[in-house]
Design an enzyme around this catalytic site. Structure first.
Site, PDB file in Angstrom:
ATOM      1  N   HIS A  54     -37.204 -23.335 -13.610  1.00 21.50           N
ATOM      2  CA  HIS A  54     -38.099 -24.251 -13.839  1.00 21.50           C
ATOM      3  C   HIS A  54     -38.342 -24.699 -15.290  1.00 21.50           C
ATOM      4  O   HIS A  54     -38.420 -25.596 -15.581  1.00 21.50           O
ATOM      5  CB  HIS A  54     -39.331 -23.974 -12.897  1.00 21.50           C
ATOM      6  CG  HIS A  54     -39.377 -24.332 -11.554  1.00 21.50           C
ATOM      7  ND1 HIS A  54     -39.960 -23.863 -10.595  1.00 21.50           N
ATOM      8  CD2 HIS A  54     -38.587 -25.035 -10.864  1.00 21.50           C
ATOM      9  CE1 HIS A  54     -39.715 -23.863  -9.357  1.00 21.50           C
ATOM     10  NE2 HIS A  54     -38.854 -24.941  -9.678  1.00 21.50           N
ATOM     11  N   ARG A  71     -27.449 -38.328  -2.398  1.00 20.39           N
ATOM     12  CA  ARG A  71     -27.216 -37.262  -1.490  1.00 20.39           C
ATOM     13  C   ARG A  71     -28.218 -36.950  -0.931  1.00 20.39           C
ATOM     14  O   ARG A  71     -28.894 -36.016  -1.085  1.00 20.39           O
ATOM     15  CB  ARG A  71     -26.448 -36.232  -2.413  1.00 20.39           C
ATOM     16  CG  ARG A  71     -25.395 -36.437  -3.228  1.00 20.39           C
ATOM     17  CD  ARG A  71     -24.834 -35.269  -3.893  1.00 20.39           C
ATOM     18  NE  ARG A  71     -23.365 -35.234  -4.327  1.00 20.39           N
ATOM     19  CZ  ARG A  71     -23.016 -35.474  -5.726  1.00 20.39           C
ATOM     20  NH1 ARG A  71     -24.096 -35.940  -6.606  1.00 20.39           N
ATOM     21  NH2 ARG A  71     -21.801 -35.522  -5.967  1.00 20.39           N
ATOM     22  N   ARG A  83     -26.064 -42.141   1.242  1.00 19.15           N
ATOM     23  CA  ARG A  83     -25.138 -41.478   1.918  1.00 19.15           C
ATOM     24  C   ARG A  83     -25.702 -40.674   3.100  1.00 19.15           C
ATOM     25  O   ARG A  83     -26.674 -40.073   2.840  1.00 19.15           O
ATOM     26  CB  ARG A  83     -24.287 -40.617   1.306  1.00 19.15           C
ATOM     27  CG  ARG A  83     -23.137 -39.830   1.801  1.00 19.15           C
ATOM     28  CD  ARG A  83     -22.326 -39.149   0.887  1.00 19.15           C
ATOM     29  NE  ARG A  83     -23.070 -37.832   0.425  1.00 19.15           N
ATOM     30  CZ  ARG A  83     -22.409 -37.074  -0.464  1.00 19.15           C
ATOM     31  NH1 ARG A  83     -21.155 -37.552  -1.000  1.00 19.15           N
ATOM     32  NH2 ARG A  83     -22.952 -36.142  -0.782  1.00 19.15           N
ATOM     33  N   GLU A 132     -12.624 -40.167   0.322  1.00 19.07           N
ATOM     34  CA  GLU A 132     -12.401 -39.066  -0.479  1.00 19.07           C
ATOM     35  C   GLU A 132     -11.704 -37.905   0.322  1.00 19.07           C
ATOM     36  O   GLU A 132     -11.757 -36.909  -0.164  1.00 19.07           O
ATOM     37  CB  GLU A 132     -13.921 -38.250  -0.589  1.00 19.07           C
ATOM     38  CG  GLU A 132     -14.742 -38.199   0.681  1.00 19.07           C
ATOM     39  CD  GLU A 132     -16.249 -37.704   0.453  1.00 19.07           C
ATOM     40  OE1 GLU A 132     -16.575 -36.990  -0.636  1.00 19.07           O
ATOM     41  OE2 GLU A 132     -17.001 -37.684   1.491  1.00 19.07           O
ATOM     42  N   ASN A 176     -14.582 -36.000  -6.346  1.00 20.56           N
ATOM     43  CA  ASN A 176     -14.677 -34.276  -6.334  1.00 20.56           C
ATOM     44  C   ASN A 176     -13.807 -33.870  -5.201  1.00 20.56           C
ATOM     45  O   ASN A 176     -13.253 -32.836  -5.271  1.00 20.56           O
ATOM     46  CB  ASN A 176     -16.156 -34.137  -6.131  1.00 20.56           C
ATOM     47  CG  ASN A 176     -16.963 -34.573  -7.289  1.00 20.56           C
ATOM     48  OD1 ASN A 176     -16.375 -35.065  -8.476  1.00 20.56           O
ATOM     49  ND2 ASN A 176     -18.259 -34.757  -7.130  1.00 20.56           N
ATOM     50  N   ASP A 177     -14.241 -34.497  -3.998  1.00 26.66           N
ATOM     51  CA  ASP A 177     -13.316 -34.133  -2.845  1.00 26.66           C
ATOM     52  C   ASP A 177     -11.985 -34.807  -2.687  1.00 26.66           C
ATOM     53  O   ASP A 177     -11.150 -33.952  -2.190  1.00 26.66           O
ATOM     54  CB  ASP A 177     -14.131 -34.472  -1.484  1.00 26.66           C
ATOM     55  CG  ASP A 177     -15.296 -33.618  -1.017  1.00 26.66           C
ATOM     56  OD1 ASP A 177     -15.125 -32.419  -1.336  1.00 26.66           O
ATOM     57  OD2 ASP A 177     -16.451 -34.056  -0.828  1.00 26.66           O
ATOM     58  N   ARG A 190     -12.458 -27.020  -4.138  1.00 31.94           N
ATOM     59  CA  ARG A 190     -13.271 -27.401  -5.522  1.00 31.94           C
ATOM     60  C   ARG A 190     -13.919 -26.231  -6.327  1.00 31.94           C
ATOM     61  O   ARG A 190     -14.440 -26.279  -7.318  1.00 31.94           O
ATOM     62  CB  ARG A 190     -13.705 -28.516  -5.207  1.00 31.94           C
ATOM     63  CG  ARG A 190     -15.025 -28.529  -4.095  1.00 31.94           C
ATOM     64  CD  ARG A 190     -15.578 -29.768  -3.984  1.00 31.94           C
ATOM     65  NE  ARG A 190     -16.927 -30.082  -4.459  1.00 31.94           N
ATOM     66  CZ  ARG A 190     -17.428 -31.282  -4.186  1.00 31.94           C
ATOM     67  NH1 ARG A 190     -16.949 -32.169  -3.170  1.00 31.94           N
ATOM     68  NH2 ARG A 190     -18.564 -31.593  -4.802  1.00 31.94           N
ATOM     69  N   CYS A 245     -18.091 -42.498  -7.480  1.00 36.78           N
ATOM     70  CA  CYS A 245     -19.420 -41.725  -7.228  1.00 36.78           C
ATOM     71  C   CYS A 245     -19.118 -40.275  -7.713  1.00 36.78           C
ATOM     72  O   CYS A 245     -20.192 -39.434  -7.684  1.00 36.78           O
ATOM     73  CB  CYS A 245     -20.382 -41.831  -6.254  1.00 36.78           C
ATOM     74  SG  CYS A 245     -19.695 -41.417  -4.578  1.00 36.78           S
TER      75      CYS A 245
END
Ligand code: PEP
Ligand code: MG
Length: 572
Positions: A187, A294, A330, A430, A453-454, A464, A501
């Site tokens: 934090h 997300r 999504r 993806e 990414n995927d 990944r 994205c």
């Protein structure tokens, strides 16, 4: 030079202010009158709550509502009947003073949280410690360390900073923060970033290495700390500090400007978010919409699933804040590396190839998918929401999800609940399968968003998250580049919009190639938007076509990346 974790960017130069941990000596005193002791405890709780509320208001004004939520969490802990009940029972049954009861119950919780695997749960230990100290301070009539009145140019050096200490900081006077504990997601690191104070955390032994007034340099970009640096070194860092400030100012001049190339090609620069509070950053960095929300983050760090109403409120908040700009939400993408313990999902042998995202949602329509789609459709009456399906591999999944959306629409019609009848439904492209089927899928959906990414993971057959094979994990591999180019051209041929994205969308070496391939929307973390906009306005698609041709002729990722690294020197 001492090394740590770079927690908040920028260079800070100044003099150390060492914050020593408050040590309370807590004795196991017998309570003469346990009832009176319980009352004393409640009085302290009330005062600690008032201090927390005041700090939250101060922080909301300085860093924004989202950051103040950390302290709202403290208020919830202070009002938690389980926690306060246990302290009361300890006072009554063990007949001890309330200082002792608070200390033993809270430290027990701290130890439990600290031992958990989940990073966010471990954060709770710091929160628990923070409120324990606040209650003890009230009980002893001690005022908290006054972070608001430190002299200008202070570098705070501490074992760890509690969120409430960080909240009290006057950012105009604090040049840097160095701590022995914590990580990028603690934090205090989050707050340092929100207050834009350079910070380095996890520097072993730093508290004993410096004294109040010691000259220090904090390099929050590199994660480096200098103690008593020679003048020449200090001057070098001062130059770097000025350069970074100039760059920041220059980037701010891109706020409010469209992302248009020199030869007039207009693209959209949108933001990736995980929580409704993130919209503050989207607006701050002038995002032209949300390209990826997300939603799984709404399901994390809690004990049960958010219901339809809670989700509706979250989606509505984002859609309303964006005032008609597109917001691509999504649907739930859990499984893979994103586990949610309370959902009771069995661990797969191969999580990334298993029960994940759309597969899981279509299998659990009633308890998971329908409530989410209802929340989404209801929120669509308040802004420009689009629905995006994750990890699609075949037509059946698209059709089944679309059929469920139609069913939900009819339900809402029957209940007279408004929603956007024309809501667009798109897919993440993806997986290798979706890429190969892109021409067919493009006729079935309203838009594509490429998840590199995927896509990299599923094209290169490389996990990944696995360091041992990470050398294969690059979107510059010719196979991935061909896939990206193919997906974009299928979308353009079918006349639908195509965005990206995944992380590649903000990679300066990738942006010129994506412009040349004809990508319509780039979606990235909000803080990357202005840099991308500068790069795009300095580019010309006509010139980039030749660059892309050259790169597509290479046979290795190394050549492609090396070529682009050289090429972009004229653009950044
Ligand atoms: C992607 O796969 O590129 C993507 C954006 O989704 P996530 O990182 O959430 O899997
Ligand atoms: Mg993905």
């Amino acid at each position: 030079m001492y090394r740590g974790t770079n927690a908040s960017a920028g260079i800070g130069i100044g003099k150390a202010v060492v914050i020593k941990e408050e040590e309370f000596i807590i004795r196991q005193d017998k309570a003469a009158d346990t009832e009176a002791e319980v009352l004393r405890f409640h009085g302290a709780l009330e005062k600690a709550g008032a201090r927390t509320r005041a700090l939250a208001a101060e922080l909301a004004a300085k860093a924004g509502e989202a950051e103040a939520e950390i302290l709202e969490g403290h208020l919830m802990l202070l009002a938690d009947p389980v926690l306060t009940g246990e302290i009361e029972i300890a006072i009554q049954e063990e007949e001890v003073c309330c200082e002792y009861a608070v200390e033993t119950v809270c430290t027990r919780y701290e130890a439990v949280f600290a031992s958990m695997d989940d990073e966010l749960m471990r954060q709770r230990a710091a929160d628990m410690k923070d409120i324990r100290i606040r209650i003890q301070q009230v009980l002893r009539g001690i005022s908290p360390v006054d972070m608001g009145s430190l002299p200008a140019g202070s570098i705070i050096v501490a074992k760890d900073l509690t969120p409430s200490m960080t909240a009290g900081i006057n950012p105009a006077h604090v040049a840097g923060i160095v701590t022995e504990l914590g990580g990028r997601t603690s934090h205090s690191a989050i707050l340092a970033r929100a207050l834009e104070i350079p910070a380095v955390v996890a520097v072993p032994g730093i508290v004993d290495l410096v004294q109040d007034g010691t000259d220090m340099v904090v390099d929050g970009n590199e994660g480096a700390v200098l103690v008593n640096p020679p003048d020449a070194e200090k001057a070098r860092y001062e130059e770097k500090r000025q350069r970074l400030l100039r760059q920041k100012k220059e980037l701010e001049s891109y706020i409010g400007r469209p992302a248009v190339t020199k030869d007039g090609v207009r693209v959209r620069l949108a933001a990736n978010i995980g929580k409704p509070e993130d919209v503050e950053k989207v607006l701050l960095y002038d995002g032209e919409g949300v390209g990826l929300f997300r939603t799984e983050f709404l399901f994390m760090d809690r004990a049960s699933m958010p219901g339809e109403e809670e989700q509706f409120q979250a989606y509505k908040k984002v859609a309303s804040a964006l005032k008609g700009k597109p917001v691509i939400i999504r649907t739930l993408d859990i499984g893979g590396d994103k586990e949610i313990p309370y959902m009771g999902i069995e661990k797969d042998e191969n999580p990334f190839l298993g029960y994940r995202a759309i597969r899981l949602c279509l299998d659990r329509k009633e308890d998971i998918y329908r409530p989410q789609l209802r929340g989404l459709l209801r929120a669509s009456a308040f802004g420009n929401i689009k629905i995006m399906l994750p990890m699609v591999t075949c037509m059946d999944e698209i059709q089944e999800a679309k059929a469920l959306i139609e069913e939900v629409k009819k339900e809402l019609d029957r209940e007279n609940i408004p929603y956007n009848r024309e809501i667009q439904v798109g897919i993440m492209v993806e997986t290798a399968a979706a890429s190969l089927m892109a021409d067919v899928f493009a006729r079935e959906v309203d838009f594509f968003s490429i998840g590199t990414n995927d896509l990299t993971q599923y094209t290169m057959a490389v996990d990944r998250g696995n360091d041992r094979v990470s050398y294969l994990y690059s979107p510059f591999n010719p196979a991935v580049l061909r896939s990206i180019r193919h997906i974009i051209s299928c979308a353009r041929e079918a006349g639908i919009k195509v965005g990206m994205c995944g992380e590649a969308a903000s990679d300066p070496m990738m942006i010129p190639l994506l412009l040349a391939f004809g990508l319509n929307e780039f979606s990235m973390s909000p803080s990357a938007i202005l840099g991308a906009r500068r790069m795009i306005t300095r580019s010309s698609v006509k010139e980039l076509l030749a660059v892309a041709d050259r790169v597509m002729g290479f046979t290795t990722a190394k050549e492609a990346e090396g070529y682009m690294r050289e090429f972009i020197k004229c653009l950044v």
